[in-house]
Design a protein around this motif. Structure first.
Motif, PDB file in Angstrom:
ATOM      1  N   SER A  81       0.832  -1.211   0.000  1.00 57.39           N
ATOM      2  CA  SER A  81       0.000   0.000   0.000  1.00 57.39           C
ATOM      3  C   SER A  81       0.862   1.255   0.000  1.00 57.39           C
ATOM      4  O   SER A  81       0.564   2.234  -0.698  1.00 57.39           O
ATOM      5  CB  SER A  81      -0.929  -0.016   1.208  1.00 57.39           C
ATOM      6  OG  SER A  81      -1.756   1.119   1.225  1.00 57.39           O
ATOM      7  N   TRP A 134      -8.821   1.153   2.199  1.00 58.07           N
ATOM      8  CA  TRP A 134      -9.522  -0.116   2.328  1.00 58.07           C
ATOM      9  C   TRP A 134      -8.530  -1.259   2.461  1.00 58.07           C
ATOM     10  O   TRP A 134      -8.748  -2.189   3.252  1.00 58.07           O
ATOM     11  CB  TRP A 134     -10.438  -0.337   1.127  1.00 58.07           C
ATOM     12  CG  TRP A 134     -11.645   0.543   1.117  1.00 58.07           C
ATOM     13  CD1 TRP A 134     -11.838   1.661   0.359  1.00 58.07           C
ATOM     14  CD2 TRP A 134     -12.824   0.401   1.923  1.00 58.07           C
ATOM     15  NE1 TRP A 134     -13.059   2.220   0.630  1.00 58.07           N
ATOM     16  CE2 TRP A 134     -13.690   1.470   1.581  1.00 58.07           C
ATOM     17  CE3 TRP A 134     -13.229  -0.519   2.879  1.00 58.07           C
ATOM     18  CZ2 TRP A 134     -14.927   1.631   2.182  1.00 58.07           C
ATOM     19  CZ3 TRP A 134     -14.476  -0.365   3.473  1.00 58.07           C
ATOM     20  CH2 TRP A 134     -15.312   0.698   3.126  1.00 58.07           C
ATOM     21  N   HIS A 191      -4.221   3.371  -5.705  1.00 55.10           N
ATOM     22  CA  HIS A 191      -4.182   3.537  -4.254  1.00 55.10           C
ATOM     23  C   HIS A 191      -5.229   4.521  -3.753  1.00 55.10           C
ATOM     24  O   HIS A 191      -5.786   4.355  -2.666  1.00 55.10           O
ATOM     25  CB  HIS A 191      -2.791   4.008  -3.820  1.00 55.10           C
ATOM     26  CG  HIS A 191      -2.667   4.217  -2.341  1.00 55.10           C
ATOM     27  ND1 HIS A 191      -2.939   5.429  -1.731  1.00 55.10           N
ATOM     28  CD2 HIS A 191      -2.324   3.368  -1.343  1.00 55.10           C
ATOM     29  CE1 HIS A 191      -2.758   5.313  -0.429  1.00 55.10           C
ATOM     30  NE2 HIS A 191      -2.388   4.089  -0.165  1.00 55.10           N
ATOM     31  N   ALA A 192      -5.503   5.557  -4.530  1.00 54.01           N
ATOM     32  CA  ALA A 192      -6.437   6.595  -4.080  1.00 54.01           C
ATOM     33  C   ALA A 192      -7.808   6.013  -3.761  1.00 54.01           C
ATOM     34  O   ALA A 192      -8.493   6.467  -2.849  1.00 54.01           O
ATOM     35  CB  ALA A 192      -6.567   7.677  -5.151  1.00 54.01           C
ATOM     36  N   ARG A 193      -8.228   4.987  -4.515  1.00 55.44           N
ATOM     37  CA  ARG A 193      -9.549   4.405  -4.309  1.00 55.44           C
ATOM     38  C   ARG A 193      -9.535   3.171  -3.410  1.00 55.44           C
ATOM     39  O   ARG A 193     -10.582   2.802  -2.869  1.00 55.44           O
ATOM     40  CB  ARG A 193     -10.166   4.041  -5.663  1.00 55.44           C
ATOM     41  CG  ARG A 193     -10.707   5.240  -6.416  1.00 55.44           C
ATOM     42  CD  ARG A 193     -11.431   4.827  -7.676  1.00 55.44           C
ATOM     43  NE  ARG A 193     -10.488   4.495  -8.748  1.00 55.44           N
ATOM     44  CZ  ARG A 193     -10.855   4.076  -9.961  1.00 55.44           C
ATOM     45  NH1 ARG A 193     -12.136   3.907 -10.228  1.00 55.44           N
ATOM     46  NH2 ARG A 193      -9.949   3.823 -10.872  1.00 55.44           N
ATOM     47  N   THR A 194      -8.394   2.545  -3.266  1.00 55.51           N
ATOM     48  CA  THR A 194      -8.367   1.299  -2.485  1.00 55.51           C
ATOM     49  C   THR A 194      -7.357   1.311  -1.342  1.00 55.51           C
ATOM     50  O   THR A 194      -7.333   0.377  -0.549  1.00 55.51           O
ATOM     51  CB  THR A 194      -8.020   0.094  -3.389  1.00 55.51           C
ATOM     52  OG1 THR A 194      -6.702   0.265  -3.919  1.00 55.51           O
ATOM     53  CG2 THR A 194      -9.012  -0.040  -4.519  1.00 55.51           C
ATOM     54  N   ARG A 204      -6.630  -1.427 -17.348  1.00 61.56           N
ATOM     55  CA  ARG A 204      -6.856  -0.163 -16.648  1.00 61.56           C
ATOM     56  C   ARG A 204      -6.473   1.021 -17.534  1.00 61.56           C
ATOM     57  O   ARG A 204      -5.419   1.024 -18.169  1.00 61.56           O
ATOM     58  CB  ARG A 204      -6.029  -0.114 -15.364  1.00 61.56           C
ATOM     59  CG  ARG A 204      -6.226   1.127 -14.542  1.00 61.56           C
ATOM     60  CD  ARG A 204      -5.354   1.070 -13.296  1.00 61.56           C
ATOM     61  NE  ARG A 204      -5.301   2.332 -12.585  1.00 61.56           N
ATOM     62  CZ  ARG A 204      -4.485   2.596 -11.594  1.00 61.56           C
ATOM     63  NH1 ARG A 204      -3.629   1.659 -11.179  1.00 61.56           N
ATOM     64  NH2 ARG A 204      -4.483   3.786 -11.001  1.00 61.56           N
ATOM     65  N   LEU A 245      -7.491  -0.519  -9.421  1.00 54.92           N
ATOM     66  CA  LEU A 245      -8.190   0.713  -9.064  1.00 54.92           C
ATOM     67  C   LEU A 245      -7.273   1.847  -8.629  1.00 54.92           C
ATOM     68  O   LEU A 245      -7.698   3.003  -8.602  1.00 54.92           O
ATOM     69  CB  LEU A 245      -9.202   0.424  -7.945  1.00 54.92           C
ATOM     70  CG  LEU A 245     -10.255  -0.632  -8.255  1.00 54.92           C
ATOM     71  CD1 LEU A 245     -11.070  -0.955  -7.015  1.00 54.92           C
ATOM     72  CD2 LEU A 245     -11.154  -0.177  -9.389  1.00 54.92           C
ATOM     73  N   GLU A 264       1.607   7.022  -6.985  1.00 48.95           N
ATOM     74  CA  GLU A 264       0.613   7.989  -7.445  1.00 48.95           C
ATOM     75  C   GLU A 264       0.998   9.414  -7.075  1.00 48.95           C
ATOM     76  O   GLU A 264       0.794  10.333  -7.863  1.00 48.95           O
ATOM     77  CB  GLU A 264      -0.756   7.623  -6.873  1.00 48.95           C
ATOM     78  CG  GLU A 264      -1.288   6.310  -7.414  1.00 48.95           C
ATOM     79  CD  GLU A 264      -2.695   5.989  -6.945  1.00 48.95           C
ATOM     80  OE1 GLU A 264      -3.330   6.859  -6.302  1.00 48.95           O
ATOM     81  OE2 GLU A 264      -3.159   4.871  -7.212  1.00 48.95           O
TER      82      GLU A 264
END
Length: 213
Positions: free
Chosen positions: A51, A150, A144-147, A211, A142, A58
């Motif tokens: 992560s 999580w 890092h910003a979206r997952t 992607r 997806l 990004e």
């Protein structure tokens, strides 16, 4: 993988310091028991690395750089998985050095049998690779910003939830300890961990190719 190593050299150095701090604190708090489970601490710390690497990718636009360079997405994915495997191996080797050094230098202080320490390492290695192997396809699909949060949250739930669940079944813990303390447990778990990372790399490659960056 060379691109990853050069781009993330400061992060990898920081990670090495974090592993050292965690192991030192564990020994300071738990004494001989901390020495016994140094490889476990080293292995499980690796869960948090993927992560962090994707977050830096990004933030520093390294994902865009990878698109510009003459390198395929398949090689990028394979390099990242190989890097995680090598970091885990290096961390575990350091933990093993602490373990064997502790047994040699302080034989009366380390009460936990060596085979139990290695059994704990076998479990930790397999769980760590499962967590990383599940995280990385989502991060490639997806970003890092979206997952990212999580993925981190799922890691924490897996660790503390698993510990809490096992505490409800003490007999199961005893049985698992006996199984994983056998001589073949660690080689089997190493093989299983490599299979998990290989499958993760295959799935990540398929998702990353589709992607749109």
């Amino acid at each position: 993988m060379r691109l990853d190593i050069s781009a993330h050299a400061p992060t990898l150095q920081t990670f090495a310091v974090v592993v050292l701090i965690f192991i030192t604190m564990n020994i300071a708090v738990n004494g001989g028991e901390g020495i016994a489970y140094s490889p476990v601490i080293a292995a499980t710390t690796t869960m948090f690395l993927p992560s962090r690497l994707f977050a830096i990718d990004e933030r520093s636009n390294l994902t865009t750089l990878g698109e510009i360079l003459p390198i395929t997405r398949s090689r990028i994915v394979a390099g990242r998985h190989l890097l995680i495997a090598l970091v885990a191996a290096a961390s575990i080797l350091f933990g093993l050095a602490v373990l064997f050094g502790g047994h040699a230098l302080f034989p009366g202080e380390v009460d936990t049998p060596l085979r139990e320490s290695l059994g704990g390492l076998a479990v930790a290695l397999l769980v760590t690779c499962l967590v990383c192997g599940i995280q990385m396809p989502f991060l490639y699909a997806l970003g890092h910003a979206r997952t990212g949060m999580w993925a981190l949250g799922a890691t924490m739930v897996a660790i503390f939830g698993g510990v809490a669940l096992l505490k409800q079944f003490p007999d199961a813990i005893t049985s698992m300890t006996e199984i994983f303390a056998t001589p073949w447990a660690l080689p089997v778990c190493i093989a299983g961990a490599l299979v998990v990372l290989a499958l993760s790399a295959i799935v990540s490659t398929v998702l990353y190719r589709g992607r749109d960056l």
